[in-house]
Design a protein around this motif. Structure first.
Motif, PDB file in Angstrom:
ATOM      1  N   PRO A   1      15.504 -29.739  14.782  1.00 37.54           N
ATOM      2  CA  PRO A   1      16.498 -28.663  14.767  1.00 37.54           C
ATOM      3  C   PRO A   1      17.806 -29.004  14.055  1.00 37.54           C
ATOM      4  N   LYS A   2      18.109 -30.276  13.870  1.00 34.14           N
ATOM      5  CA  LYS A   2      19.370 -30.644  13.229  1.00 34.14           C
ATOM      6  C   LYS A   2      19.274 -30.722  11.708  1.00 34.14           C
ATOM      7  N   GLN A   3      18.070 -30.538  11.186  1.00 33.93           N
ATOM      8  CA  GLN A   3      17.875 -30.626   9.740  1.00 33.93           C
ATOM      9  C   GLN A   3      18.250 -29.315   9.057  1.00 33.93           C
ATOM     10  N   SER A   4      18.830 -29.445   7.875  1.00 32.87           N
ATOM     11  CA  SER A   4      19.157 -28.251   7.077  1.00 32.87           C
ATOM     12  C   SER A   4      17.866 -27.654   6.519  1.00 32.87           C
ATOM     13  N   ASN A   5      17.961 -26.436   6.007  1.00 33.48           N
ATOM     14  CA  ASN A   5      16.794 -25.817   5.391  1.00 33.48           C
ATOM     15  C   ASN A   5      16.278 -26.655   4.221  1.00 33.48           C
ATOM     16  N   LEU A   6      17.195 -27.223   3.441  1.00 33.09           N
ATOM     17  CA  LEU A   6      16.788 -28.072   2.330  1.00 33.09           C
ATOM     18  C   LEU A   6      16.041 -29.305   2.838  1.00 33.09           C
ATOM     19  N   ASP A   7      16.566 -29.930   3.882  1.00 34.97           N
ATOM     20  CA  ASP A   7      15.893 -31.106   4.434  1.00 34.97           C
ATOM     21  C   ASP A   7      14.521 -30.752   5.001  1.00 34.97           C
ATOM     22  N   ILE A   8      14.415 -29.615   5.671  1.00 36.22           N
ATOM     23  CA  ILE A   8      13.105 -29.175   6.183  1.00 36.22           C
ATOM     24  C   ILE A   8      12.133 -29.036   5.021  1.00 36.22           C
ATOM     25  N   TYR A   9      12.580 -28.423   3.944  1.00 36.36           N
ATOM     26  CA  TYR A   9      11.715 -28.271   2.775  1.00 36.36           C
ATOM     27  C   TYR A   9      11.287 -29.630   2.233  1.00 36.36           C
ATOM     28  N   LEU A  10      12.226 -30.557   2.082  1.00 36.81           N
ATOM     29  CA  LEU A  10      11.909 -31.872   1.522  1.00 36.81           C
ATOM     30  C   LEU A  10      10.930 -32.637   2.407  1.00 36.81           C
ATOM     31  N   ILE A  11      11.141 -32.587   3.716  1.00 37.62           N
ATOM     32  CA  ILE A  11      10.244 -33.265   4.656  1.00 37.62           C
ATOM     33  C   ILE A  11       8.856 -32.634   4.611  1.00 37.62           C
ATOM     34  N   LEU A  12       8.820 -31.312   4.662  1.00 37.55           N
ATOM     35  CA  LEU A  12       7.543 -30.601   4.634  1.00 37.55           C
ATOM     36  C   LEU A  12       6.802 -30.853   3.319  1.00 37.55           C
ATOM     37  N   ALA A  13       7.508 -30.818   2.202  1.00 40.04           N
ATOM     38  CA  ALA A  13       6.870 -31.053   0.904  1.00 40.04           C
ATOM     39  C   ALA A  13       6.293 -32.460   0.836  1.00 40.04           C
ATOM     40  N   SER A  14       7.020 -33.435   1.357  1.00 41.17           N
ATOM     41  CA  SER A  14       6.531 -34.811   1.373  1.00 41.17           C
ATOM     42  C   SER A  14       5.311 -34.933   2.284  1.00 41.17           C
ATOM     43  N   ASP A  15       5.399 -34.325   3.457  1.00 41.71           N
ATOM     44  CA  ASP A  15       4.270 -34.362   4.396  1.00 41.71           C
ATOM     45  C   ASP A  15       3.034 -33.678   3.815  1.00 41.71           C
ATOM     46  N   ALA A  16       3.240 -32.561   3.142  1.00 43.56           N
ATOM     47  CA  ALA A  16       2.118 -31.781   2.616  1.00 43.56           C
ATOM     48  C   ALA A  16       1.421 -32.486   1.456  1.00 43.56           C
ATOM     49  N   SER A  17       2.100 -33.399   0.835  1.00 44.23           N
ATOM     50  CA  SER A  17       1.482 -34.087  -0.302  1.00 44.23           C
ATOM     51  C   SER A  17       1.182 -35.542   0.051  1.00 44.23           C
ATOM     52  N   THR A  18       2.144 -36.390  -0.088  1.00 42.80           N
ATOM     53  CA  THR A  18       1.949 -37.829   0.064  1.00 42.80           C
ATOM     54  C   THR A  18       1.472 -38.218   1.454  1.00 42.80           C
ATOM     55  N   ARG A  19       2.156 -37.752   2.487  1.00 38.55           N
ATOM     56  CA  ARG A  19       1.800 -38.176   3.844  1.00 38.55           C
ATOM     57  C   ARG A  19       0.433 -37.635   4.270  1.00 38.55           C
ATOM     58  N   ALA A  20       0.158 -36.373   3.975  1.00 43.69           N
ATOM     59  CA  ALA A  20      -1.143 -35.799   4.340  1.00 43.69           C
ATOM     60  C   ALA A  20      -2.273 -36.565   3.663  1.00 43.69           C
ATOM     61  N   ALA A  21      -2.072 -36.936   2.411  1.00 38.83           N
ATOM     62  CA  ALA A  21      -3.102 -37.692   1.687  1.00 38.83           C
ATOM     63  C   ALA A  21      -3.293 -39.072   2.305  1.00 38.83           C
ATOM     64  N   ALA A  22      -2.215 -39.722   2.707  1.00 38.22           N
ATOM     65  CA  ALA A  22      -2.315 -41.046   3.331  1.00 38.22           C
ATOM     66  C   ALA A  22      -3.047 -40.951   4.672  1.00 38.22           C
ATOM     67  N   ILE A  23      -2.758 -39.922   5.440  1.00 37.54           N
ATOM     68  CA  ILE A  23      -3.431 -39.737   6.732  1.00 37.54           C
ATOM     69  C   ILE A  23      -4.921 -39.478   6.525  1.00 37.54           C
ATOM     70  N   THR A  24      -5.251 -38.638   5.573  1.00 32.79           N
ATOM     71  CA  THR A  24      -6.664 -38.367   5.279  1.00 32.79           C
ATOM     72  C   THR A  24      -7.379 -39.654   4.877  1.00 32.79           C
ATOM     73  N   GLN A  25      -6.759 -40.429   4.028  1.00 36.57           N
ATOM     74  CA  GLN A  25      -7.359 -41.692   3.598  1.00 36.57           C
ATOM     75  C   GLN A  25      -7.546 -42.641   4.780  1.00 36.57           C
ATOM     76  N   ALA A  26      -6.537 -42.749   5.650  1.00 37.82           N
ATOM     77  CA  ALA A  26      -6.649 -43.620   6.825  1.00 37.82           C
ATOM     78  C   ALA A  26      -7.758 -43.137   7.760  1.00 37.82           C
ATOM     79  N   GLU A  27      -7.857 -41.837   7.971  1.00 36.11           N
ATOM     80  CA  GLU A  27      -8.915 -41.290   8.826  1.00 36.11           C
ATOM     81  C   GLU A  27     -10.297 -41.638   8.269  1.00 36.11           C
ATOM     82  N   ARG A  28     -10.461 -41.442   6.979  1.00 31.52           N
ATOM     83  CA  ARG A  28     -11.762 -41.689   6.360  1.00 31.52           C
ATOM     84  C   ARG A  28     -12.125 -43.168   6.351  1.00 31.52           C
ATOM     85  N   LYS A  29     -11.167 -44.022   6.024  1.00 29.18           N
ATOM     86  CA  LYS A  29     -11.435 -45.469   6.018  1.00 29.18           C
ATOM     87  C   LYS A  29     -11.747 -45.957   7.430  1.00 29.18           C
ATOM     88  N   SER A  30     -10.997 -45.465   8.404  1.00 31.51           N
ATOM     89  CA  SER A  30     -11.227 -45.850   9.795  1.00 31.51           C
ATOM     90  C   SER A  30     -12.610 -45.407  10.260  1.00 31.51           C
TER      91      SER A  30
END
Length: 170
Positions: free
Chosen positions: A22-51
Motif C-alpha cells: 500500500p505504500k508504493q506509488s502507482n509507478l512503483d507498482i507498475y515497475l514491480i509488477l512488470a518485473s514480476d511478470a517477466s523476469t521473476r515469473a520466468a525464474a519461478i517457472t524454471q525453478a519449479e520445472r528443475k525441482s
C-alpha cells in the motif's frame, strides 16, 4: 501491455499488488509488477520445472537490498546483485553507494555462491538454513541487510494472481 490481459483481469492483478504494497506509488507498482511478470515469473517457472525433475536440488533467492543511490530510486534493480555475488561492491559505487552495509551482504552472497560451486549447496555458517526449492514450500532466500532470511513463497498472492492471467505460462 505488461500483462497482455483484458482490463478487468489487469485491474484484479493490480489490486492485489496495491493491497499488499500500500505504500508504493502507482509507478512503483507498475515497475514491480512488470518485473514480476517477466523476469521473476520466468525464474519461478524454471525453478519449479528443475525441482520437479528431481535430478539436483534447486535454490531460489530474491535480492531485496535497496540501493541508497539517487534517493533510493534505483531500488533493487536487475543485475544489482552481481557485485555482491562476486564480492566487489566497491567497483559499483555508482549504483550501490559507499555504505558499509554492502560488505556484510557481499560476504554472505559470495560465500553462498562459492559453497554452491563447490558442492551444489549454497548453505554456509553466515546464512540461515536455506532449504532447496520445491513447488510446495517455495523456500526462497531473501538477501538483504541487516539480515537475510528464508521465506516460503514470498509475494505468493501476487505470484498466484499473475499465474491466473489467461495465456501466461506460469
Amino acid at each position: 501491455e505488461t500483462l497482455r490481459a483484458d482490463e478487468a483481469t489487469a485491474e484484479k492483478v493490480i489490486a492485489v499488488y496495491k493491497k499488499n504494497q500500500p505504500k508504493q506509488s502507482n509507478l512503483d507498482i507498475y515497475l514491480i509488477l512488470a518485473s514480476d511478470a517477466s523476469t521473476r515469473a520466468a525464474a519461478i517457472t524454471q525453478a519449479e520445472r528443475k525441482s520437479a525433475l528431481g535430478k539436483a536440488p534447486v535454490y531460489m533467492y530474491l535480492f531485496a537490498w535497496r540501493s541508497p543511490v539517487r534517493d533510493g530510486r534505483l531500488r533493487s534493480m536487475h543485475t544489482m546483485d552481481i557485485p555482491f555475488v562476486y564480492d566487489n561492491v566497491d567497483v559499483a559505487k555508482v549504483e550501490l553507494g559507499s555504505g558499509s552495509d554492502r560488505y556484510g551482504l557481499a560476504d554472505k552472497m559470495s560465500n553462498a555462491w562459492v559453497a554452491f560451486a563447490r558442492g551444489g549447496n549454497p548453505n554456509h555458517k553466515g546464512l540461515p538454513s536455506w532449504a532447496a526449492y520445491n513447488a510446495d514450500q517455495r523456500a526462497t532466500m531473501i538477501f538483504n541487510t541487516p539480515e537475510s532470511k528464508v521465506v516460503s513463497d514470498p509475494s505468493g498472492e501476487e505470484r498466484r494472481a499473475l499465474a491466473a492471467v489467461p495465456g501466461r505460462n506460469s
